[in-house]
Design an enzyme around this catalytic site. Structure first.
Site, short mmCIF file in Angstrom:
data_model
loop_
_atom_site.label_atom_id
_atom_site.label_comp_id
_atom_site.label_asym_id
_atom_site.label_seq_id
_atom_site.Cartn_x
_atom_site.Cartn_y
_atom_site.Cartn_z
N ASP A 191 0.88 -1.17 0.00
CA ASP A 191 0.00 0.00 0.00
C ASP A 191 0.93 1.24 0.00
OD1 ASP A 191 -2.25 1.74 0.53
OD2 ASP A 191 -1.55 1.82 2.62
N THR A 197 -4.78 5.52 -4.30
CA THR A 197 -4.45 6.88 -4.72
C THR A 197 -4.18 6.95 -6.24
OG1 THR A 197 -3.29 8.84 -3.90
CG2 THR A 197 -1.93 6.96 -4.45
N ASP A 219 -0.28 5.13 0.78
CA ASP A 219 -0.62 6.16 1.77
C ASP A 219 -0.71 5.57 3.17
OD1 ASP A 219 -0.96 8.44 -0.03
OD2 ASP A 219 -2.56 7.21 -0.87
N GLY A 259 -10.22 7.07 -1.77
CA GLY A 259 -10.36 7.75 -3.07
C GLY A 259 -10.72 9.21 -2.86
N GLY A 260 -9.95 10.09 -3.47
CA GLY A 260 -10.15 11.52 -3.26
C GLY A 260 -11.49 12.03 -3.78
C1 XBP Z 1 -5.45 6.08 0.11
C2 XBP Z 1 -6.59 6.94 -0.07
C3 XBP Z 1 -6.53 7.96 -1.09
C4 XBP Z 1 -5.75 9.20 -0.78
C5 XBP Z 1 -6.10 10.26 -1.79
O1 XBP Z 1 -5.87 4.87 0.73
O2 XBP Z 1 -7.58 6.78 0.57
O3 XBP Z 1 -7.83 8.37 -1.28
O4 XBP Z 1 -6.09 9.70 0.49
O5 XBP Z 1 -5.76 9.89 -3.07
P1 XBP Z 1 -4.95 3.57 0.71
P2 XBP Z 1 -6.53 10.46 -4.35
O6 XBP Z 1 -3.73 3.92 1.49
O7 XBP Z 1 -5.75 2.53 1.43
O8 XBP Z 1 -4.70 3.20 -0.71
O9 XBP Z 1 -6.99 11.85 -4.03
O10 XBP Z 1 -5.49 10.44 -5.45
O11 XBP Z 1 -7.68 9.55 -4.64
MG MG Z 2 -3.04 3.16 3.37
#
Ligand code: XBP
Ligand code: MG
Length: 254
Positions: free
Chosen positions: A10, A125, A12, A53-54
């Site tokens: 993963d 992301t 983020d 997801g943003g």
């Molecule tokens: C990551 C997310 C993403 C980011 C934002 O979750 O939830 O939405 O916060 O990215 P994970 P975008 O670590 O579980 O993959 O704005 O590019 O969607």
């Molecule tokens: Mg994460």
């Protein structure tokens, strides 16, 4: 148990602490650019992280945090534009080197490469965010270290759905038994376990109270020889930091 062949990461919260001082800040800069008067505090953002997801997160905010008279008329059309602006701000922020990798991440990736484990990314992301993070931490050549960068809208159902891990493994022609996942959140572990993957958790401030039942181990961080991890659940034996030997041991455990 099959031999361990690949590490699926993963991004983020796992590779780097990107949410509070990265994504959140970039969302707020986009809101400012569009004159919306929205400001996501550290606490509010914690609640919004329930949704991955943003674009999906902004929609959730509009639906659950705003009164009807506060919602702009053209919000449906605006969200993709806002999200593009947010991605621009986020990648600019990363290019300043503002967000480092978490302790132990670079060391583990280097060791995994030396030992010829295959590497992939499975994240919610946007793809540009992943490449920007890799470029500004490990260097641009590191993008090629990852055989698959499964990211963003590449699968319609984002985490907690297992689809992004299924996609990565399918591209690599690997079974879940041959892989291990690295995650930091409840949505992440639901996704990885849904894909039948053993999962190593490193928590962060937003996720320390999440339910990680079923994880192979829960750590506060991957750790370094000089900066040992704390084991929050599971058994690390006498290891003080996460290396390939411990990853192997956790993978072999029933
Ligand atoms: C990551 C997310 C993403 C980011 C934002 O979750 O939830 O939405 O916060 O990215 P994970 P975008 O670590 O579980 O993959 O704005 O590019 O969607
Ligand atoms: Mg994460």
């Amino acid at each position: 148990m099959a031999d361990l062949k690949a590490f699926l990461f993963d991004v983020d919260g796992t590779l780097a602490d990107t949410e509070r001082d990265g994504h959140r800040v970039a969302f707020n800069l986009a809101f400012e650019e569009y004159g919306l008067g929205w400001d996501w505090s550290v606490d509010t953002y914690g609640k919004l992280l329930e949704v991955t997801g943003g674009k999906e997160r902004m929609k959730f905010y509009v639906d659950h945090f705003l009164r009807d008279n506060e919602i702009p008329d053209n919000i449906e059309a605006m969200i993709p534009e806002l999200h593009q602006a947010k991605t621009r701000h986020y990648t600019e922020l990363l290019s300043t080197g503002a967000i480092p990798l978490r302790p132990g991440v670079e060391r583990l990736i280097n060791e995994a490469r030396e030992k010829s484990y295959r590497l992939a990314i499975a994240t919610t992301t946007t793809p540009e965010n992943v490449t920007a993070l890799l470029e500004h931490t490990l260097g641009s050549e590191s993008i090629d270290w990852f055989e698959v960068i499964a990211a963003g809208d590449i699968v319609p159902a984002k985490k907690p759905a297992p689809d992004i891990y299924d996609y990565a493994m399918e591209k690599m022609s690997l079974t879940p038994e041959e892989c291990i996942a690295f995650e930091d959140s409840i949505n992440g572990i639901k996704s990885s376990m849904g894909a039948k993957l053993k999962t190593i958790i490193t928590i962060n401030d937003y996720t320390r109270d999440h339910d990680f039942t079923g994880a192979s181990i829960v750590l506060d961080q991957m750790g370094e020889p000089e900066q040992p991890f704390s084991v929050l659940a599971g058994d690390a034996g006498d290891a003080a930091y996460l290396d390939c030997e411990l990853v192997e041991r956790l993978h072999q455990k029933a």
